[in-house]
Design a protein around this motif. Structure first.
Motif, PDB file in Angstrom:
ATOM      1  N   ASP A  55      46.280  51.770  86.157  1.00  0.00           N
ATOM      2  CA  ASP A  55      47.248  50.912  86.844  1.00  0.00           C
ATOM      3  C   ASP A  55      46.714  49.499  87.016  1.00  0.00           C
ATOM      4  O   ASP A  55      47.474  48.528  86.975  1.00  0.00           O
ATOM      5  CB  ASP A  55      47.594  51.504  88.213  1.00  0.00           C
ATOM      6  N   ALA A  56      45.392  49.381  87.201  1.00  0.00           N
ATOM      7  CA  ALA A  56      44.790  48.052  87.346  1.00  0.00           C
ATOM      8  C   ALA A  56      44.948  47.243  86.062  1.00  0.00           C
ATOM      9  O   ALA A  56      45.311  46.061  86.094  1.00  0.00           O
ATOM     10  CB  ALA A  56      43.316  48.182  87.713  1.00  0.00           C
ATOM     11  N   VAL A  57      44.678  47.882  84.926  1.00  0.00           N
ATOM     12  CA  VAL A  57      44.804  47.193  83.643  1.00  0.00           C
ATOM     13  C   VAL A  57      46.254  46.787  83.405  1.00  0.00           C
ATOM     14  O   VAL A  57      46.544  45.663  82.972  1.00  0.00           O
ATOM     15  CB  VAL A  57      44.306  48.089  82.490  1.00  0.00           C
ATOM     16  N   GLU A  58      47.183  47.677  83.720  1.00  0.00           N
ATOM     17  CA  GLU A  58      48.608  47.369  83.554  1.00  0.00           C
ATOM     18  C   GLU A  58      49.004  46.179  84.415  1.00  0.00           C
ATOM     19  O   GLU A  58      49.714  45.265  83.964  1.00  0.00           O
ATOM     20  CB  GLU A  58      49.447  48.593  83.936  1.00  0.00           C
ATOM     21  N   ASP A  59      48.529  46.171  85.656  1.00  0.00           N
ATOM     22  CA  ASP A  59      48.853  45.064  86.555  1.00  0.00           C
ATOM     23  C   ASP A  59      48.264  43.747  86.061  1.00  0.00           C
ATOM     24  O   ASP A  59      48.934  42.708  86.075  1.00  0.00           O
ATOM     25  CB  ASP A  59      48.319  45.368  87.964  1.00  0.00           C
ATOM     26  N   LEU A  60      47.021  43.784  85.593  1.00  0.00           N
ATOM     27  CA  LEU A  60      46.359  42.557  85.158  1.00  0.00           C
ATOM     28  C   LEU A  60      46.931  42.035  83.845  1.00  0.00           C
ATOM     29  O   LEU A  60      46.888  40.824  83.589  1.00  0.00           O
ATOM     30  CB  LEU A  60      44.852  42.795  85.037  1.00  0.00           C
ATOM     31  N   ARG A  61      47.460  42.918  83.021  1.00  0.00           N
ATOM     32  CA  ARG A  61      48.160  42.462  81.819  1.00  0.00           C
ATOM     33  C   ARG A  61      49.362  41.599  82.216  1.00  0.00           C
ATOM     34  O   ARG A  61      49.648  40.590  81.572  1.00  0.00           O
ATOM     35  CB  ARG A  61      48.657  43.653  81.001  1.00  0.00           C
ATOM     36  N   CYS A  62      50.036  42.021  83.257  1.00  0.00           N
ATOM     37  CA  CYS A  62      51.228  41.293  83.724  1.00  0.00           C
ATOM     38  C   CYS A  62      50.871  40.088  84.580  1.00  0.00           C
ATOM     39  O   CYS A  62      51.654  39.142  84.671  1.00  0.00           O
ATOM     40  CB  CYS A  62      52.130  42.232  84.526  1.00  0.00           C
ATOM     41  N   HIS A  63      49.694  40.133  85.200  1.00  0.00           N
ATOM     42  CA  HIS A  63      49.292  39.056  86.115  1.00  0.00           C
ATOM     43  C   HIS A  63      47.868  38.590  85.810  1.00  0.00           C
ATOM     44  O   HIS A  63      46.949  38.764  86.623  1.00  0.00           O
ATOM     45  CB  HIS A  63      49.384  39.535  87.567  1.00  0.00           C
ATOM     46  N   PRO A  64      47.653  37.984  84.651  1.00  0.00           N
ATOM     47  CA  PRO A  64      46.304  37.517  84.290  1.00  0.00           C
ATOM     48  C   PRO A  64      45.818  36.385  85.187  1.00  0.00           C
ATOM     49  O   PRO A  64      44.640  36.044  85.159  1.00  0.00           O
ATOM     50  CB  PRO A  64      46.471  37.050  82.840  1.00  0.00           C
ATOM     51  N   GLU A  65      46.725  35.822  85.977  1.00  0.00           N
ATOM     52  CA  GLU A  65      46.344  34.740  86.894  1.00  0.00           C
ATOM     53  C   GLU A  65      45.675  35.272  88.164  1.00  0.00           C
ATOM     54  O   GLU A  65      45.272  34.495  89.035  1.00  0.00           O
ATOM     55  CB  GLU A  65      47.582  33.926  87.284  1.00  0.00           C
ATOM     56  N   THR A  66      45.523  36.593  88.270  1.00  0.00           N
ATOM     57  CA  THR A  66      44.883  37.203  89.442  1.00  0.00           C
ATOM     58  C   THR A  66      43.526  36.559  89.692  1.00  0.00           C
ATOM     59  O   THR A  66      42.724  36.390  88.779  1.00  0.00           O
ATOM     60  CB  THR A  66      44.720  38.723  89.232  1.00  0.00           C
ATOM     61  N   SER A  67      43.254  36.193  90.941  1.00  0.00           N
ATOM     62  CA  SER A  67      42.033  35.470  91.289  1.00  0.00           C
ATOM     63  C   SER A  67      40.808  36.371  91.343  1.00  0.00           C
ATOM     64  O   SER A  67      39.705  35.955  90.983  1.00  0.00           O
ATOM     65  CB  SER A  67      42.195  34.784  92.652  1.00  0.00           C
TER      66      SER A  67
END
Length: 216
Positions: A55-67
């Motif tokens: 789920d983390a990888v899926e989220d970061l694919r959608c939100h690469p701007e995550t700090s």
């Protein structure tokens, strides 16, 4: 599926809140407490929680701007550190801090070797969490439990300190050569010595370690 926990508006007086933090952990009570502190201290604008590496990888694919990612070492059925290879595979260079109930030096060093920018035990207090967020958001490493190399400014020569300062300013080798009137071979020799003193493997880690030790 990522669950958005909260969104905190950035206050005018808070100049550097992180825009988005992803927490990867499968303990609801810990997630609740950690999120509450991040909100109360106004350290972030948005907190999102997931319970698995997938789920983390899926989220970061959608939100690469995550700090920043706050990652538990032990998740149900998978190792938290597997996130690093997954992120490398999809090309998402988001800094990760490991937050774990395991506090042994082996776990800390494993996190550092995997590429984590910091390690915070779950037993840490609120002040330590705040300090960690501020340190890593400024580009520093956060490994207070590791015994740092016993180096002081005196272990580096004045010339090496000059090279280190220019390195921290982001100058490439050729610019350092020009600034200090040194040959490229001499600069490389100084850098090799500096890296060895600080137990660093690349320029970014070298600068972070130097800042942590108060050399620059």
């Amino acid at each position: 599926m990522a669950e958005k926990v909260a969104c905190v508006a950035s206050s005018p007086g808070n100049s550097v809140p992180l825009s988005r933090v992803l927490i990867v952990d499968d303990h609801p009570f810990f997630l609740f407490g950690l999120t509450a502190i991040l909100e109360q201290e106004q350290l972030v604008n948005e907190v999102v929680c997931v319970t698995s590496v997938t789920d983390a990888v899926e989220d970061l694919r959608c939100h690469p701007e995550t700090s920043l990612v706050l990652l538990d070492l032990t998740l149900q059925g998978e190792a938290g550190l597997s996130l690093f290879s997954e992120l490398e595979g999809v090309g998402v260079p988001v800094p990760v801090v490991v937050i774990s109930s395991r506090e042994d030096e082996t776990s800390v060093r494993a996190a550092k070797s995997a590429g984590a920018v910091g390690f915070l035990p779950k037993s840490a207090d609120r002040r330590s969490l705040v300090r960690m967020i501020r340190r890593v958001s400024g580009g520093d490493l956060f490994y207070p439990s590791l015994q740092m190399p016993a180096h002081t400014p005196e272990t580096l020569t004045p010339r090496q300190l000059e090279v280190l300062v220019l390195l921290a300013e982001g100058l490439p080798n050729k610019r350092i050569c020009q600034a200090l009137s040194l040959t490229e071979h001499t600069v490389k020799t100084h850098l090799k010595a500096i890296f060895a003193h600080l137990d660093a493997h690349n320029r970014t880690e070298c600068v972070a370690q130097a800042r942590a030790l108060g050399l620059i």
